[in-house]
Design a protein around this motif. Structure first.
Motif, PDB file in Angstrom:
ATOM      1  N   THR A   2       0.838  -1.192   0.000  1.00 39.96           N
ATOM      2  CA  THR A   2       0.000   0.000   0.000  1.00 39.96           C
ATOM      3  C   THR A   2       0.876   1.246   0.000  1.00 39.96           C
ATOM      4  O   THR A   2       1.777   1.389   0.831  1.00 39.96           O
ATOM      5  CB  THR A   2      -0.904   0.025   1.247  1.00 39.96           C
ATOM      6  OG1 THR A   2      -1.674  -1.177   1.283  1.00 39.96           O
ATOM      7  CG2 THR A   2      -1.829   1.237   1.210  1.00 39.96           C
ATOM      8  N   PRO A   3       0.661   2.139  -0.955  1.00 41.26           N
ATOM      9  CA  PRO A   3       1.502   3.340  -1.008  1.00 41.26           C
ATOM     10  C   PRO A   3       1.230   4.257   0.180  1.00 41.26           C
ATOM     11  O   PRO A   3       0.132   4.253   0.752  1.00 41.26           O
ATOM     12  CB  PRO A   3       1.093   3.989  -2.325  1.00 41.26           C
ATOM     13  CG  PRO A   3      -0.299   3.514  -2.572  1.00 41.26           C
ATOM     14  CD  PRO A   3      -0.347   2.113  -2.026  1.00 41.26           C
ATOM     15  N   LYS A   4       2.216   5.034   0.537  1.00 41.50           N
ATOM     16  CA  LYS A   4       2.063   6.000   1.618  1.00 41.50           C
ATOM     17  C   LYS A   4       1.380   7.245   1.078  1.00 41.50           C
ATOM     18  O   LYS A   4       1.819   7.825   0.087  1.00 41.50           O
ATOM     19  CB  LYS A   4       3.418   6.355   2.216  1.00 41.50           C
ATOM     20  CG  LYS A   4       3.312   7.260   3.442  1.00 41.50           C
ATOM     21  CD  LYS A   4       4.667   7.506   4.069  1.00 41.50           C
ATOM     22  CE  LYS A   4       4.529   8.389   5.309  1.00 41.50           C
ATOM     23  NZ  LYS A   4       5.846   8.669   5.937  1.00 41.50           N
ATOM     24  N   ILE A   5       0.322   7.643   1.730  1.00 40.08           N
ATOM     25  CA  ILE A   5      -0.478   8.766   1.251  1.00 40.08           C
ATOM     26  C   ILE A   5      -0.188   9.995   2.110  1.00 40.08           C
ATOM     27  O   ILE A   5      -0.121   9.914   3.341  1.00 40.08           O
ATOM     28  CB  ILE A   5      -1.988   8.442   1.313  1.00 40.08           C
ATOM     29  CG1 ILE A   5      -2.275   7.103   0.621  1.00 40.08           C
ATOM     30  CG2 ILE A   5      -2.795   9.564   0.678  1.00 40.08           C
ATOM     31  CD1 ILE A   5      -1.872   7.053  -0.819  1.00 40.08           C
ATOM     32  N   PHE A   6      -0.042  11.117   1.448  1.00 36.01           N
ATOM     33  CA  PHE A   6       0.132  12.402   2.129  1.00 36.01           C
ATOM     34  C   PHE A   6      -1.069  13.278   1.785  1.00 36.01           C
ATOM     35  O   PHE A   6      -1.465  13.371   0.623  1.00 36.01           O
ATOM     36  CB  PHE A   6       1.427  13.087   1.698  1.00 36.01           C
ATOM     37  CG  PHE A   6       2.662  12.291   1.999  1.00 36.01           C
ATOM     38  CD1 PHE A   6       3.350  12.485   3.186  1.00 36.01           C
ATOM     39  CD2 PHE A   6       3.127  11.343   1.100  1.00 36.01           C
ATOM     40  CE1 PHE A   6       4.487  11.745   3.465  1.00 36.01           C
ATOM     41  CE2 PHE A   6       4.258  10.602   1.370  1.00 36.01           C
ATOM     42  CZ  PHE A   6       4.952  10.802   2.567  1.00 36.01           C
ATOM     43  N   LYS A   7      -1.605  13.928   2.805  1.00 38.21           N
ATOM     44  CA  LYS A   7      -2.857  14.645   2.581  1.00 38.21           C
ATOM     45  C   LYS A   7      -2.933  15.901   3.435  1.00 38.21           C
ATOM     46  O   LYS A   7      -2.506  15.906   4.592  1.00 38.21           O
ATOM     47  CB  LYS A   7      -4.039  13.718   2.904  1.00 38.21           C
ATOM     48  CG  LYS A   7      -5.415  14.274   2.563  1.00 38.21           C
ATOM     49  CD  LYS A   7      -6.481  13.201   2.795  1.00 38.21           C
ATOM     50  CE  LYS A   7      -7.862  13.701   2.414  1.00 38.21           C
ATOM     51  NZ  LYS A   7      -8.889  12.652   2.592  1.00 38.21           N
ATOM     52  N   GLU A   8      -3.476  16.959   2.845  1.00 36.75           N
ATOM     53  CA  GLU A   8      -3.757  18.195   3.565  1.00 36.75           C
ATOM     54  C   GLU A   8      -5.206  18.594   3.294  1.00 36.75           C
ATOM     55  O   GLU A   8      -5.713  18.397   2.182  1.00 36.75           O
ATOM     56  CB  GLU A   8      -2.829  19.328   3.115  1.00 36.75           C
ATOM     57  CG  GLU A   8      -1.445  19.278   3.719  1.00 36.75           C
ATOM     58  CD  GLU A   8      -1.454  19.572   5.218  1.00 36.75           C
ATOM     59  OE1 GLU A   8      -2.347  20.326   5.680  1.00 36.75           O
ATOM     60  OE2 GLU A   8      -0.581  19.035   5.918  1.00 36.75           O
ATOM     61  N   VAL A   9      -5.870  19.142   4.301  1.00 36.21           N
ATOM     62  CA  VAL A   9      -7.274  19.541   4.174  1.00 36.21           C
ATOM     63  C   VAL A   9      -7.385  21.046   4.388  1.00 36.21           C
ATOM     64  O   VAL A   9      -6.810  21.596   5.324  1.00 36.21           O
ATOM     65  CB  VAL A   9      -8.159  18.791   5.187  1.00 36.21           C
ATOM     66  CG1 VAL A   9      -9.606  19.284   5.098  1.00 36.21           C
ATOM     67  CG2 VAL A   9      -8.102  17.290   4.932  1.00 36.21           C
ATOM     68  N   ILE A  10      -8.127  21.689   3.492  1.00 35.97           N
ATOM     69  CA  ILE A  10      -8.363  23.131   3.560  1.00 35.97           C
ATOM     70  C   ILE A  10      -9.813  23.359   3.944  1.00 35.97           C
ATOM     71  O   ILE A  10     -10.734  22.865   3.277  1.00 35.97           O
ATOM     72  CB  ILE A  10      -8.073  23.801   2.203  1.00 35.97           C
ATOM     73  CG1 ILE A  10      -6.623  23.555   1.786  1.00 35.97           C
ATOM     74  CG2 ILE A  10      -8.377  25.292   2.249  1.00 35.97           C
ATOM     75  CD1 ILE A  10      -6.363  23.818   0.319  1.00 35.97           C
ATOM     76  N   ASP A  11     -10.040  24.090   5.016  1.00 30.14           N
ATOM     77  CA  ASP A  11     -11.387  24.396   5.488  1.00 30.14           C
ATOM     78  C   ASP A  11     -11.851  25.692   4.828  1.00 30.14           C
ATOM     79  O   ASP A  11     -11.229  26.747   4.993  1.00 30.14           O
ATOM     80  CB  ASP A  11     -11.377  24.548   7.009  1.00 30.14           C
ATOM     81  CG  ASP A  11     -12.781  24.734   7.581  1.00 30.14           C
ATOM     82  OD1 ASP A  11     -13.751  24.767   6.792  1.00 30.14           O
ATOM     83  OD2 ASP A  11     -12.902  24.860   8.815  1.00 30.14           O
TER      84      ASP A  11
END
Length: 744
Positions: A2-11
């Protein structure tokens, strides 16, 4: 694995979010992200070659495509495959390109491709507003030399409140639709349409958008740091020679300044600059020209730009001798082309646009078929920019992205002034015949006059102007330029086009090339633009003060009417026979649509001859004619039968009804012709629907006085022992005989 996922969330601050994710898809690209809001997902990939191309510019391609599968649809047309980009996709490409391109180093010449794809669509999310964010986020994960992250947002205003990335439903009730592109420090691009807003409101909308962009830029920085920032790649930079640069500057600067100060025409000025450039080249040996020719030309253009800018900042003069706020001479003309439905010429200095208007039915509406939006435009504008307009000869290979972009800007400027009750589909075409400074704004002015000449009842006339800015970051000096030339567009720090009525701004397009432009300067520039717009507007009004009261004699007249849904089929006829014959006979075009809400038939009648239109209306009235019970109508006998006469309503030709022999007169009528004959005209009374025959019933005798001593015949009985309604006699035992035969 499983690839490593990087994520950012903008409100977004109102319950909505935008996420940026990397690590799962397209890992061989130099940078890739998935940007998601709701069910809308964009995949953006970026790739740049490590070897420079043999060109002296950045070969950057921004490609935005919407996949039909994203909205669970098939591509329209015969070939079920996405092909050339739509106008909407091209406009999104331009929005992203205009912000990204200035942030690459000027000496970076490697072929670079930014591909943005709509992979999943959400009806409540407009994907073009996130395309700039996706492109910048992907570049931040690459090793490209790129100045700083940026983002783009759409801003609307609903019920007086600004909204970031409004839904399409919100946008329909918004008086602002602007896309703003910016870095954390500087606004770089603005484009959109407005409902006659003020300059101050426009600046407030830009400020509001910029604050949201700062949040999105910060999210990109966090994502890049979590993913692991790559070292910026090394690339082959352009050769520099400071000594040669100084030498060229000393040779060229003063002479360029004098040529620029002379205030000559474009042709004279271009010839003088070319002669000076050749003179400087000739001062070098053939060997030096061969090895240093590109540098000599580069340093000459740099000296030319510096001298022209200094002239404006120092003396307030421009290349053609005008002051900074001066508008070039304008002349206009309407009704130039005798066969078009409307036409005009707008000439400002060395820029000229010829606009035409064509009026049609809803059948000519521009159909928009995109995965993210389906609809139609009943007002649209096309812009053509042939090479001869700038004195060039080059191949024409279809409609350019620039032509699509400029046409869209002019369309947005004018469309809000088309009245809601305009019955026509309206197409404006602008042919640019000369160009030296903002042919798109000339198109707006020519389009306004052509529409008024065509008899389209514009709410208000619209004018447009292109503005520029020259600033000196060290001293703080700046000059806002009204009605810029083509050369001033290239050498200035800001190019912005503003359109509007006397009461406010209707559209704008702005590209800001200088960092940290203050809002105070922006407001001043917009105020100066307003003065220029009003000056140009006066010239338009002097030429044609108000829309013509009617369309031209050779232009089609349009009449709209409605018919009950039950009569649509009767008007069309079997296989379209009725409507086709009617169109041929009356020389009109008839279009029938069904109202999606009421189900009524919406009928459009288009024709140049009013008599033909009246014939169609009469036919429709005839087909849909419904008599009122108890009313009296004049009729004409068109057929004689044994049991009555077929009569036609005089006010509804083609509408026939049977006048039964029993309703001809009070006395018993043996022969119909004893009372009426072919062609006789008389009155009848409509009695409603006959309960026995379920057909319309009319009576002539109901309008006649009863004869003296007249005795009403007794009503017919329907029992076996008496008379029946077939002939007044019983069945004389036939029923028993039928039963006997059935038993046998």
């Amino acid at each position: 694995m499983t690839p490593k996922i990087f994520k950012e969330v903008i409100d977004l601050g109102d319950g909505r979010e935008i996420s940026i994710e990397t690590g799962k898809l397209a890992k061989q690209a130099h940078g890739s992200v998935v940007v998601q809001s709701g069910k809308c997902m964009l995949l953006c990939t970026v790739v740049s070659n490590y070897k420079a191309s043999d060109v002296d510019f950045l070969p950057l391609t921004v490609d935005y495509r919407e996949k039909f599968a994203a909205s669970g649809r098939y591509p329209g047309g015969f070939f079920k495959r996405e092909a050339r980009p739509s106008d909407g996709e091209i406009l999104t490409m331009r929005l992203v390109d205009r912000v990204l391109r200035p942030l690459f180093p000027k000496d970076y010449h490697a072929e670079t491709q930014v591909m943005i794809q709509l992979m999943s669509h959400d009806d409540d999310v407009m994907p073009d507003a996130m395309a700039g964010l996706a492109a910048s986020a992907a570049i931040q994960l690459s090793d490209f030399p790129f100045e700083c992250p940026i983002s783009e947002v759409r801003v609307g205003r609903v019920d007086g409140e600004f909204v970031i990335n409004p839904t399409r439903a919100q946008l329909e009730v918004s008086d602002i639709d602007m896309v703003i592109g910016a870095s954390a420090d500087s606004v770089m691009m603005v484009e959109g349409e407005m409902g006659e807003i003020s300059e101050e409101d426009m600046v407030e909308a830009i400020k509001f958008a910029h604050e949201a962009i700062k949040v999105q830029v910060a999210a990109q920085v966090r994502l890049a740091e979590a993913f692991g920032r790559k070292e910026v790649r090394e690339y082959e930079t352009e050769t520099e020679d400071e000594a040669l640069e100084k030498k060229i500057h000393d040779m060229a600067y003063d002479k360029v300044y004098d040529i620029a100060r002379a205030g000559s025409s474009k042709q004279e000025r271009s010839a003088a600059f070319s002669e000076l450039k050749e003179e400087i080249l000739a001062s070098f040996s053939e060997e030096e020209q061969e090895t240093l020719g590109d540098l000599i030309k580069k340093y000459y253009y740099k000296a030319e730009k510096e001298a022209v800018r200094k002239l404006t900042l120092k003396e307030g003069l421009r290349l053609d001798g005008r002051k900074t706020d001066e508008i070039r001479p304008i002349w206009c003309e309407v009704d130039y082309l005798p066969s078009t439905h409307g036409s005009s010429i707008f000439t400002r200095g060395e820029t000229q646009a010829l606009a035409t208007v064509t009026l049609g039915t809803s059948r000519e509406a521009n159909q928009i078929d995109m995965p993210s939006y389906e609809g139609e435009e009943t007002f649209y504008l096309h812009y053509n920019f042939p090479p001869f307009s700038t004195g060039e000869a080059r191949p024409i290979r279809g409609t350019s992205r620039r032509e699509i972009g400029h046409g869209n800007l002019a369309q947005r400027a004018l469309k809000g002034m088309i009245p809601n009750d305009c019955p026509y589909t309206v197409r404006v075409v602008s042919e640019v015949l000369e160009s030296n400074g903002s042919s798109s704004m000339a198109t707006v002015c020519a389009g306004t006059m052509a529409l008024m000449d065509a008899g389209v009842q514009l709410k208000k006339p619209v004018s447009g102007i292109a503005m520029g800015l020259i600033s000196d970051g060290e001293s703080g000096d700046y000059a806002v330029l009204s009605d810029i030339l083509g050369d001033e567009d290239h050498l200035g720090d800001m190019d912005f086009k503003v359109t509007g009525t006397a009461d406010g701004i209707t559209a704008c397009q702005m590209d800001i090339k200088v960092k940290g432009l203050s809002y105070e300067i922006l407001v001043k520039a917009l105020k100066q633009a307003r003065e220029g717009r009003l000056h140009i507007l006066e010239k338009l009004i002097d030429t044609i003060s108000e829309p013509n009261s009617d369309v031209k004699p050779h232009a089609p007249k349009m009449v709209n009417t409605t018919i009950p849904n039950d009569y649509i089929g009767a008007l069309i006829g079997p296989g379209g026979k009725v409507i086709q014959e009617l169109q041929k006979e009356t020389k009109t075009t008839i279009v029938i649509n069904e109202d999606p809400v009421t189900g009524e038939g919406l009928v459009e009648i288009l024709g140049t001859d009013q008599h033909g239109i009246d014939q169609v209306l009469a036919k429709i009235a005839s087909i849909t004619f419904t008599p009122d019970e108890g009313s009296v109508y004049e009729v004409k006998v068109i057929k004689i039968l044994d049991f009555g006469a077929v009569v036609e309503y005089m006010e509804a030709p083609g509408n026939e009804v049977l006048l039964h022999v029993s309703e001809l007169a009070w006395e018993r009528t043996e022969n119909v012709t004893d009372v009426v004959n072919m062609g006789d005209v008389f009155d009848v009374k409509y009695l409603g629907i006959d309960p026995r025959t379920k057909k319309d019933k009319v009576s002539r005798r109901a309008l006649l006085p009863k004869p003296e001593g007249y005795v009403e015949r007794p009503p017919r009985r329907n029992d076996r022992g008496g008379r029946n309604d077939r002939g007044g006699r019983n069945d004389r035992g036939r029923g028993d005989r039928r039963q006997s035969r059935s038993r046998d």
